[in-house]
Motif scaffolding. Structure first.
Motif, PDB file in Angstrom:
ATOM      1  N   ASP A  89       0.823  -1.222   0.000  1.00 59.39           N
ATOM      2  CA  ASP A  89       0.000   0.000   0.000  1.00 59.39           C
ATOM      3  C   ASP A  89       0.854   1.268   0.000  1.00 59.39           C
ATOM      4  O   ASP A  89       1.966   1.279   0.525  1.00 59.39           O
ATOM      5  CB  ASP A  89      -0.862   0.054   1.266  1.00 59.39           C
ATOM      6  CG  ASP A  89      -2.210  -0.632   1.083  1.00 59.39           C
ATOM      7  OD1 ASP A  89      -2.585  -0.925  -0.067  1.00 59.39           O
ATOM      8  OD2 ASP A  89      -2.885  -0.867   2.113  1.00 59.39           O
ATOM      9  N   HIS A 115     -12.732  10.544  -7.975  1.00 60.55           N
ATOM     10  CA  HIS A 115     -11.841   9.558  -8.586  1.00 60.55           C
ATOM     11  C   HIS A 115     -10.916  10.184  -9.633  1.00 60.55           C
ATOM     12  O   HIS A 115     -10.510   9.531 -10.567  1.00 60.55           O
ATOM     13  CB  HIS A 115     -12.630   8.350  -9.133  1.00 60.55           C
ATOM     14  CG  HIS A 115     -13.666   8.675 -10.166  1.00 60.55           C
ATOM     15  ND1 HIS A 115     -14.736   7.851 -10.413  1.00 60.55           N
ATOM     16  CD2 HIS A 115     -13.806   9.716 -11.018  1.00 60.55           C
ATOM     17  CE1 HIS A 115     -15.466   8.378 -11.380  1.00 60.55           C
ATOM     18  NE2 HIS A 115     -14.917   9.497 -11.770  1.00 60.55           N
ATOM     19  N   VAL A 155      -4.253   8.935  -8.803  1.00 60.62           N
ATOM     20  CA  VAL A 155      -5.133   7.760  -8.697  1.00 60.62           C
ATOM     21  C   VAL A 155      -6.393   8.057  -9.498  1.00 60.62           C
ATOM     22  O   VAL A 155      -6.901   9.182  -9.455  1.00 60.62           O
ATOM     23  CB  VAL A 155      -5.495   7.470  -7.217  1.00 60.62           C
ATOM     24  CG1 VAL A 155      -6.454   6.285  -7.106  1.00 60.62           C
ATOM     25  CG2 VAL A 155      -4.247   7.217  -6.379  1.00 60.62           C
ATOM     26  N   VAL A 183      -9.055   1.216  -7.601  1.00 63.26           N
ATOM     27  CA  VAL A 183      -7.961   1.063  -6.640  1.00 63.26           C
ATOM     28  C   VAL A 183      -7.538  -0.392  -6.450  1.00 63.26           C
ATOM     29  O   VAL A 183      -6.641  -0.679  -5.672  1.00 63.26           O
ATOM     30  CB  VAL A 183      -8.325   1.690  -5.269  1.00 63.26           C
ATOM     31  CG1 VAL A 183      -8.305   3.203  -5.358  1.00 63.26           C
ATOM     32  CG2 VAL A 183      -9.671   1.184  -4.770  1.00 63.26           C
ATOM     33  N   ASP A 184      -8.196  -1.310  -7.172  1.00 60.96           N
ATOM     34  CA  ASP A 184      -7.793  -2.714  -7.053  1.00 60.96           C
ATOM     35  C   ASP A 184      -8.511  -3.540  -8.119  1.00 60.96           C
ATOM     36  O   ASP A 184      -9.499  -3.098  -8.719  1.00 60.96           O
ATOM     37  CB  ASP A 184      -8.150  -3.266  -5.657  1.00 60.96           C
ATOM     38  CG  ASP A 184      -7.223  -4.398  -5.213  1.00 60.96           C
ATOM     39  OD1 ASP A 184      -6.367  -4.833  -6.023  1.00 60.96           O
ATOM     40  OD2 ASP A 184      -7.356  -4.849  -4.066  1.00 60.96           O
ATOM     41  N   THR A 232     -12.806   3.366  -6.853  1.00 61.62           N
ATOM     42  CA  THR A 232     -12.141   4.217  -5.868  1.00 61.62           C
ATOM     43  C   THR A 232     -13.089   4.639  -4.755  1.00 61.62           C
ATOM     44  O   THR A 232     -12.682   4.829  -3.624  1.00 61.62           O
ATOM     45  CB  THR A 232     -11.525   5.428  -6.602  1.00 61.62           C
ATOM     46  OG1 THR A 232     -10.636   4.903  -7.594  1.00 61.62           O
ATOM     47  CG2 THR A 232     -10.780   6.359  -5.682  1.00 61.62           C
ATOM     48  N   THR A 263     -15.355   1.521  -0.142  1.00 60.86           N
ATOM     49  CA  THR A 263     -14.239   2.432  -0.387  1.00 60.86           C
ATOM     50  C   THR A 263     -14.733   3.879  -0.390  1.00 60.86           C
ATOM     51  O   THR A 263     -15.855   4.166  -0.804  1.00 60.86           O
ATOM     52  CB  THR A 263     -13.575   2.124  -1.741  1.00 60.86           C
ATOM     53  OG1 THR A 263     -14.574   2.154  -2.769  1.00 60.86           O
ATOM     54  CG2 THR A 263     -12.902   0.762  -1.738  1.00 60.86           C
ATOM     55  N   VAL A 291      -3.818   3.353  -1.230  1.00 61.03           N
ATOM     56  CA  VAL A 291      -4.063   2.630  -2.493  1.00 61.03           C
ATOM     57  C   VAL A 291      -2.949   1.617  -2.732  1.00 61.03           C
ATOM     58  O   VAL A 291      -1.772   1.908  -2.476  1.00 61.03           O
ATOM     59  CB  VAL A 291      -4.112   3.629  -3.684  1.00 61.03           C
ATOM     60  CG1 VAL A 291      -4.392   2.907  -5.001  1.00 61.03           C
ATOM     61  CG2 VAL A 291      -5.185   4.688  -3.451  1.00 61.03           C
TER      62      VAL A 291
END
Ligand code: NAP
Ligand code: ZN
Length: 359
Positions: free
Chosen positions: A30, A63, A87, A91-92, A115, A127, A137
């Protein structure tokens, strides 16, 4: 865990309000980021107002995030404290499936983690986005900000920019391409700038006669009012690529009609049912109507580097965090030139105000 001050919608009808919540403690990969600027996307307004029937409240939108690294987990290798970073909308993702392997994490078959209003893949917690002091993130979803890209103007590239850039690259927009941009807002103005930078011949199709001079200043060679029926008829069969950013249900047939042979209309704005499409219009000229969802991390980095190299910068109206509710109203009434960006240093001005706490 770190306490974070942000702005949240507590339900679909109330104004955004100061809100304190916890950001997670750093996991191994992270990165903790102090947020300097955050763009205001029309999607933020859709989500806050629950237009898509999936909003979980409290909702902290945002975002289009630009900031700098304040801390890193032990396995972070590409970034260090102080680096300027960005970002976007996600985020994943699983990072294993075919789309992820092809750098299209936004199409992850297991669902990208958005995000905000997404679900953390480990804990299932909702989130919270970039209308906040800081964010945590995973490293693969953090973008490097090029040295010569002014952070004050970069935020809108993270969503508006990539959403129009990605299909332009996919469909080969380049020198001499005949391109039309429908809707001159946040996404649309980036489409004009980017297509122009790629060498395309750009036409803006707008509902707003008052935007004609701006459209030309942004790079468009032609401006067409969508209500100008003879003008629209004259432009029939003339475009290779049309990007439609209209943010709600509408009739795409008048735009489909404008596509030449093998032309592509990319729909990015409306995610609700459209007016019925005339099959004959689609079949004629081998036209295609396609959709497109933001873009993968590699493509966003490519865009940031392109914009730094060519100095393609969004037109931003900087606002204070406290002005977010009037900014939303202006966004809804088509009164923004062409992207609001929140200066997050203004959050300090509300730090002393009373705030809601996360449950
Ligand atoms: P925006 O700044 O509000 O711009 C939308 C533009 O569309 C307006 O400036 C206006 O341009 C035109 N417009 C507005 N209402 C209209 C109507 N009823 N009929 C015809 N034209 C209309 O919004 P944005 O931030 O660019 O976002 C546009 C849409 O894209 C939103 O729905 C957003 O949720 C979506 N989005 C999608 C993706 C994706 O991945 N596909 C990513 C980001 C955003 P004129 O005045 O020139 O007509
Ligand atoms: Zn967006």
């Amino acid at each position: 865990m770190t306490t974070c001050l942000g702005f949240a919608a507590l339900d679909a009808h109330c104004a955004l309000t100061p809100f304190r919540f916890q950001r997670r403690a750093l996991r191994d990969d992270d990165i903790a980021i102090a947020i300097a600027f955050c763009g205001v996307c029309h999607s933020d307004a859709h989500q806050v107002h629950n237009d898509w029937n999936n909003t979980v409240y409290p909702c902290v939108p945002g975002h289009e995030i630009v900031g700098y690294v304040t801390d890193t987990g032990p396995k972070v290798s590409r970034f260090k404290v102080g680096d300027r970073v960005a970002v976007g909308c996600q985020v994943d993702s699983c990072l294993q499936c075919a789309p992820c392997a092809e750098h299209q994490e936004q199409l992850c078959v297991h669902g990208p983690t958005t995000t905000y209003n997404g679900k953390d893949r480990q804990t299932g917690e909702i989130t919270y986005g970039g209308y906040a002091e800081h964010i945590v993130v995973r490293e693969p979803f953090v973008l490097r900000m090029p040295e010569n890209l002014d952070p004050r103007y970069a935020a809108p590239l993270l969503c508006a920019g990539i959403t129009v850039w990605n299909p332009m690259r996919r469909y080969g927009v380049g020198k001499g391409s005949k391109v039309a941009v429908v809707g001159l807002g946040g996404l649309g103005h980036m489409a004009v700038k980017l297509a122009t930078a790629l060498g395309a011949d750009v036409t803006v199709i707008t509902t707003s006669a008052g935007k004609a001079d701006d459209a030309r200043a942004l790079g468009a060679r032609q401006v067409l009012l969508s209500s100008d029926t003879p003008g629209m008829a004259k432009a029939a069969n003339s475009f290779e690529f049309i990007i439609d950013t209209i943010p709600r249900r509408h009739d795409v047939n008048p735009y489909l009609m404008l596509l030449g042979r093998n032309g592509v209309l990319v729909l990015v704005g409306a995610i609700e049912p459209l007016e019925p499409i005339h099959g004959g219009l689609l079949i004629r000229n081998n036209r295609s109507l396609v959709g497109s969802l933001i873009g993968g991390i590699q493509a966003i980095q490519e865009l940031l580097d392109f914009c730094a190299e060519h100095q393609v910068l969004p037109d931003c109206e900087m606002i204070a965090m406290q002005d977010i509710n009037s900014a939303f109203e202006r966004l809804q009434s088509n009164d923004v030139k062409y992207r609001f960006v929140i200066d997050m240093s203004t959050l300090h001005d509300v730090a002393s105000l009373s705030s809601k706490e996360a449950p």
